[in-house]
Design a protein around this motif. Structure first.
Motif, short mmCIF file in Angstrom:
data_model
loop_
_atom_site.label_atom_id
_atom_site.label_comp_id
_atom_site.label_asym_id
_atom_site.label_seq_id
_atom_site.Cartn_x
_atom_site.Cartn_y
_atom_site.Cartn_z
N CYS A 26 0.83 -1.20 0.00
CA CYS A 26 0.00 0.00 0.00
C CYS A 26 0.87 1.25 0.00
CB CYS A 26 -0.91 0.02 1.22
SG CYS A 26 -1.93 -1.46 1.37
N ASP A 27 0.59 2.16 -0.93
CA ASP A 27 1.37 3.39 -0.98
C ASP A 27 0.54 4.64 -0.72
OD1 ASP A 27 -0.03 3.29 -3.31
OD2 ASP A 27 1.62 3.95 -4.58
N SER A 28 -0.72 4.49 -0.42
CA SER A 28 -1.56 5.65 -0.16
C SER A 28 -1.86 5.76 1.34
CB SER A 28 -2.87 5.55 -0.94
OG SER A 28 -3.61 4.45 -0.48
N THR A 29 -2.21 6.97 1.73
CA THR A 29 -2.52 7.19 3.15
C THR A 29 -3.92 6.68 3.46
OG1 THR A 29 -3.45 9.37 2.70
CG2 THR A 29 -1.10 9.27 3.20
N PRO A 30 -4.14 6.23 4.69
CA PRO A 30 -5.49 5.83 5.06
C PRO A 30 -6.44 7.02 4.98
CG PRO A 30 -3.89 5.10 6.70
CD PRO A 30 -3.17 5.99 5.75
N VAL A 31 -7.67 6.79 4.61
CA VAL A 31 -8.65 7.86 4.45
C VAL A 31 -8.86 8.60 5.76
CG1 VAL A 31 -11.07 8.34 3.93
CG2 VAL A 31 -9.82 6.69 2.56
N TRP A 32 -8.94 7.87 6.86
CA TRP A 32 -9.18 8.52 8.15
C TRP A 32 -8.03 9.44 8.54
CZ3 TRP A 32 -5.85 7.83 12.21
CH2 TRP A 32 -4.97 6.76 12.12
N TRP A 33 -6.80 9.09 8.16
CA TRP A 33 -5.65 9.93 8.49
C TRP A 33 -5.70 11.23 7.70
CZ3 TRP A 33 -2.47 9.64 12.48
CH2 TRP A 33 -1.32 10.43 12.47
N GLY A 34 -6.03 11.16 6.44
CA GLY A 34 -6.15 12.35 5.60
C GLY A 34 -7.33 13.22 6.01
N ALA A 35 -8.39 12.60 6.53
CA ALA A 35 -9.57 13.36 6.97
C ALA A 35 -9.27 14.19 8.22
CB ALA A 35 -10.73 12.41 7.24
N LEU A 36 -8.25 13.81 8.99
CA LEU A 36 -7.89 14.59 10.17
C LEU A 36 -7.49 16.01 9.79
CD1 LEU A 36 -5.87 12.10 12.41
CD2 LEU A 36 -8.12 13.06 12.85
N ASP A 37 -6.90 16.20 8.62
CA ASP A 37 -6.54 17.54 8.16
C ASP A 37 -7.77 18.44 8.12
OD1 ASP A 37 -3.92 16.70 7.78
OD2 ASP A 37 -4.21 16.31 5.64
N TYR A 38 -8.84 17.95 7.53
CA TYR A 38 -10.08 18.73 7.43
C TYR A 38 -10.72 18.94 8.80
CZ TYR A 38 -9.51 17.58 2.53
OH TYR A 38 -9.01 17.43 1.27
N PHE A 39 -10.66 17.93 9.64
CA PHE A 39 -11.20 18.04 11.00
C PHE A 39 -10.50 19.16 11.76
CE2 PHE A 39 -10.93 16.69 15.49
CZ PHE A 39 -12.28 16.73 15.81
N PHE A 40 -9.16 19.19 11.71
CA PHE A 40 -8.41 20.23 12.40
C PHE A 40 -8.68 21.60 11.79
CE2 PHE A 40 -5.35 16.69 13.57
CZ PHE A 40 -5.82 16.60 14.87
N LEU A 41 -8.84 21.68 10.49
CA LEU A 41 -9.16 22.96 9.85
C LEU A 41 -10.49 23.51 10.33
CD1 LEU A 41 -8.13 22.77 6.08
CD2 LEU A 41 -7.31 24.36 7.81
N VAL A 42 -11.50 22.66 10.41
CA VAL A 42 -12.83 23.10 10.85
C VAL A 42 -12.78 23.56 12.31
CG1 VAL A 42 -15.19 22.32 11.33
CG2 VAL A 42 -14.10 21.73 9.17
N ILE A 43 -12.17 22.77 13.17
CA ILE A 43 -12.07 23.15 14.59
C ILE A 43 -11.32 24.46 14.74
CG2 ILE A 43 -11.07 22.49 16.81
CD1 ILE A 43 -12.79 20.30 16.52
N SER A 44 -10.19 24.57 14.04
CA SER A 44 -9.39 25.79 14.18
C SER A 44 -10.11 27.00 13.57
CB SER A 44 -8.01 25.62 13.57
OG SER A 44 -8.09 25.37 12.19
N PHE A 45 -10.91 26.80 12.53
CA PHE A 45 -11.68 27.91 11.97
C PHE A 45 -12.62 28.49 13.02
CE2 PHE A 45 -15.59 29.58 10.18
CZ PHE A 45 -15.11 30.55 9.31
N PHE A 46 -13.38 27.63 13.68
CA PHE A 46 -14.32 28.13 14.68
C PHE A 46 -13.61 28.72 15.89
CE2 PHE A 46 -17.24 25.32 12.32
CZ PHE A 46 -18.19 26.27 12.00
N ALA A 47 -12.47 28.16 16.25
CA ALA A 47 -11.69 28.72 17.37
C ALA A 47 -11.16 30.11 17.01
CB ALA A 47 -10.54 27.79 17.74
N VAL A 48 -10.66 30.27 15.80
CA VAL A 48 -10.16 31.59 15.36
C VAL A 48 -11.33 32.57 15.26
CG1 VAL A 48 -9.16 32.85 13.40
CG2 VAL A 48 -8.09 30.75 14.22
N TYR A 49 -12.43 32.13 14.68
CA TYR A 49 -13.61 33.00 14.54
C TYR A 49 -14.06 33.54 15.90
CZ TYR A 49 -18.40 34.46 13.64
OH TYR A 49 -19.56 35.17 13.59
N ARG A 50 -14.21 32.64 16.85
CA ARG A 50 -14.69 33.07 18.17
C ARG A 50 -13.63 33.88 18.92
NH1 ARG A 50 -18.52 35.18 20.83
NH2 ARG A 50 -18.43 34.68 23.03
N SER A 51 -12.38 33.50 18.80
CA SER A 51 -11.32 34.23 19.49
C SER A 51 -11.19 35.66 18.97
CB SER A 51 -9.97 33.52 19.33
OG SER A 51 -9.99 32.30 20.03
#
Length: 134
Positions: A40-65
């Motif tokens: 296997c040479d590709s990243t697991p889907v769940w690992w790549g999805a963490l990027d989007y998860f962190f982006l969404v959380i950080s967006f709302f944290a920056v917005y509120r801050s």
């Protein structure tokens, strides 16, 4: 919900730290994976999805801050750091232009530092937030 509104800098710093840890750990995980499984040479889907998860959380944290800070200069720096992080992550997925893998560390570290600084020095003391440094 009130706790989330009052702790956005802490949530943002934690999310940014986890994002940074995720970015640092990725090469080591794939080195270990490639040594044990050659098929296997590709990243697991769940690992790549963490990027989007962190982006969404950080967006709302920056917005509120940025809504609750008393510092006029921290707002654009939080948004700039988040925007650079967003562009780097999107570039990793789409490959608009060549960019070093280590470039992601700078906006992630900036978000951590800015959230911690904002939490310590720039919180409003009443319901109406001031918009200038005091």
């Amino acid at each position: 919900m009130i706790v989330l509104k009052q702790k956005t800098d802490l949530i943002g710093a934690i999310a940014s730290t986890l994002c940074l840890t995720h970015c640092i750990a990725t090469p080591f995980i794939f080195i270990a994976q490639s040594c044990s499984i050659v098929c296997c040479d590709s990243t697991p889907v769940w690992w790549g999805a963490l990027d989007y998860f962190f982006l969404v959380i950080s967006f709302f944290a920056v917005y509120r801050s940025t809504q609750t800070t008393s510092s006029y200069w921290i707002k654009p720096f939080l948004w700039l750091s988040w925007s650079v992080l967003f562009i780097i992550i999107m570039n990793e997925k789409i490959t608009w232009f060549p960019l070093s893998e280590q470039a992601i560390y700078f906006p992630a570290l900036a978000l951590i530092v800015l959230h911690l600084y904002n939490k310590k020095y720039c919180q409003c003391n009443n319901n109406k937030c001031c918009t200038n440094d005091g």
